[in-house]
Design an enzyme around this catalytic site. Structure first.
Site, mmCIF file in Angstrom:
data_model
loop_
_atom_site.group_PDB
_atom_site.id
_atom_site.type_symbol
_atom_site.label_atom_id
_atom_site.label_comp_id
_atom_site.label_asym_id
_atom_site.label_seq_id
_atom_site.Cartn_x
_atom_site.Cartn_y
_atom_site.Cartn_z
ATOM 1 N N GLU A 53 -13.409 -37.530 -20.593
ATOM 2 C CA GLU A 53 -13.761 -38.581 -21.535
ATOM 3 C C GLU A 53 -13.525 -39.977 -20.942
ATOM 4 O O GLU A 53 -14.317 -40.896 -21.147
ATOM 5 C CB GLU A 53 -12.939 -38.431 -22.826
ATOM 6 C CG GLU A 53 -13.161 -37.097 -23.541
ATOM 7 C CD GLU A 53 -12.151 -36.042 -23.138
ATOM 8 O OE1 GLU A 53 -11.808 -35.211 -23.990
ATOM 9 O OE2 GLU A 53 -11.703 -36.043 -21.968
ATOM 10 N N TRP A 171 -15.294 -1.985 6.997
ATOM 11 C CA TRP A 171 -15.471 -2.666 5.726
ATOM 12 C C TRP A 171 -16.333 -1.807 4.837
ATOM 13 O O TRP A 171 -17.392 -1.349 5.259
ATOM 14 C CB TRP A 171 -16.143 -4.028 5.930
ATOM 15 C CG TRP A 171 -15.296 -4.982 6.707
ATOM 16 C CD1 TRP A 171 -15.441 -5.340 8.004
ATOM 17 C CD2 TRP A 171 -14.173 -5.742 6.220
ATOM 18 N NE1 TRP A 171 -14.495 -6.268 8.367
ATOM 19 C CE2 TRP A 171 -13.693 -6.525 7.287
ATOM 20 C CE3 TRP A 171 -13.523 -5.817 4.992
ATOM 21 C CZ2 TRP A 171 -12.600 -7.377 7.149
ATOM 22 C CZ3 TRP A 171 -12.446 -6.651 4.858
ATOM 23 C CH2 TRP A 171 -11.997 -7.424 5.931
#
Length: 387
Positions: A53, A171
């Site tokens: 703001e 992996w």
């Protein structure tokens, strides 16, 4: 109503730009509109920095007088790391404030709205509230419970294995999935693993994104008996990356002293069935302002978190591999359940394709459905929204 929603979408998109940077604060965006023109915008970039703001008001300058402010969260009314936003809003001469949701922070929780109304400013609450709650799911959990929002990441083959029978796991998923995980790490305050993961894989548990400088989250090792090797990579790098050991009175004091000398922060926690009490650990991590915690452990730790109903969200990667082996490890081990009616249901599922891998995102719950979200895109861009 339609224009209010457009501007609120803009505020939500602005807020999302702070994803992974504002912890333990919420993500907030603000849009100032006067006579159909956007005269100021802002978003909260980091804790301790100016609120959305304030940035929007500074950009608007004198044009803020008589404007309408749109924000995805109620403006703060208390003195924290920065002054109250409501005072600046009132002083700027804003005529109307539209917010998506009331701030659940007990220090605010409607006080900001009341102060604005007492100053003669019109306030409207509830525009795109569900979207706003989804965006700030981490903050909502942390500010109301003072414990971290726990995300569990799991990666498995199509036949449900996280490693071969010999323990090899690098992996299973592809490069794109691994990069996604590093993005998750970069948005987290902490990464938690069990001691077995350290003993088997010796991970560094840092953020590795090519060409991008990212702050490493704290690393938390759950190790009830103080087995963490002094020569492990997490200990050797403890002076550079914050490293915490969650242990119990079962750990040798001499070993804990050696770890502390190496830069590891030791947390001696209550034990439960000979292991670290996970509920107690979450409370302590919350006190350390770890609001979002990423678990990257094995099947035993994953199930322990699940059994304690501590998991808020899962990221489940499945790779198109088949490796077999009845002794090969799985994503959830532990004792398991006996009856299907006692199973957890994964709600609000989202699916993504990452090259050949499939990512499923969801929320494990027992009983009533919970509505959550993430830092994913909330709507169109500011330019699109105001045109």
């Amino acid at each position: 109503m339609e224009s209010e929603e457009r501007y609120m979408w803009s505020a939500l998109d602005l807020a999302r730009q702070g994803c992974g940077k504002t912890s333990p604060n919420p993500m907030v965006g603000a849009v100032l509109v006067k006579d159909g023109e956007v005269v100021g915008t802002g978003f909260h970039e980091k804790a301790g920095g100016p609120h959305a703001e304030i940035i929007a008001l500074q950009e608007a300058g004198e044009k803020a007088r008589g404007a309408t402010l749109y924000a995805n969260l109620e403006p703060c009314s208390h003195q924290g790391r920065t002054p109250p936003c409501v005072d600046a809003i009132i002083a700027a001469g804003i005529k109307k404030v539209v917010v998506a949701m009331v701030d659940p922070n007990p220090l605010v929780s409607g006080a900001g709205i009341r102060k604005l109304q007492e100053a003669g400013i019109k306030v409207r609450v509830g525009i795109l509230e569900e979207k706003a709650r989804r965006l700030n799911e981490v903050f909502l959990k942390y500010i109301t419970t003072k414990t971290p929002f726990l995300i569990v990441k799991m990666a498995m083959t199509l036949d449900g294995k996280i490693a071969t029978k010999s323990g090899k796991s690098r992996w299973i998923t592809g490069e794109k999935s691994r990069k996604f995980v590093h993005r998750l790490r970069s948005m987290s305050d902490g990464i938690v693993v069990g001691i077995n993961t350290v003993l088997q894989d010796d991970p560094l548990l840092n953020v590795r994104l090519n060409g991008e400088k990212k702050e490493n989250p704290a690393r938390i090792i759950i190790d009830s008996k103080g087995k963490l090797p002094l020569e492990s990579r997490v200990v050797k790098s403890a002076a550079e990356i914050k490293t915490l050991l969650a242990t119990t009175e079962l750990a040798p004091r001499t070993k804990l002293a050696a770890l502390e000398s190496a830069g590891v922060e030791v947390m001696i926690l209550p034990s439960k069935n000979g292991r670290v009490d996970l509920q107690a650990m979450m409370q302590v991590l919350g006190e350390k302002e770890i609001s979002i915690l990423l678990a990257e452990g094995g099947g035993t730790l994953n199930y322990s978190f699940l059994a304690e109903n501590l998991i808020d969200k899962i990221y489940f990667f499945t790779a198109p591999l088949l490796i077999g082996g009845k002794e090969a490890r799985t994503p959830l081990e532990g004792e398991g359940i006996e009856e299907l009616e006692n199973a957890w249901t994964v709600e609000n599922i989202e699916m993504k394709q990452l090259d050949r891998d499939l990512l499923i995102i969801g929320y494990p719950v027992r009983g009533e459905e919970i509505v959550h979200g993430d830092c994913g895109r909330t709507g169109g861009s500011i330019k699109q929204a105001v045109q």
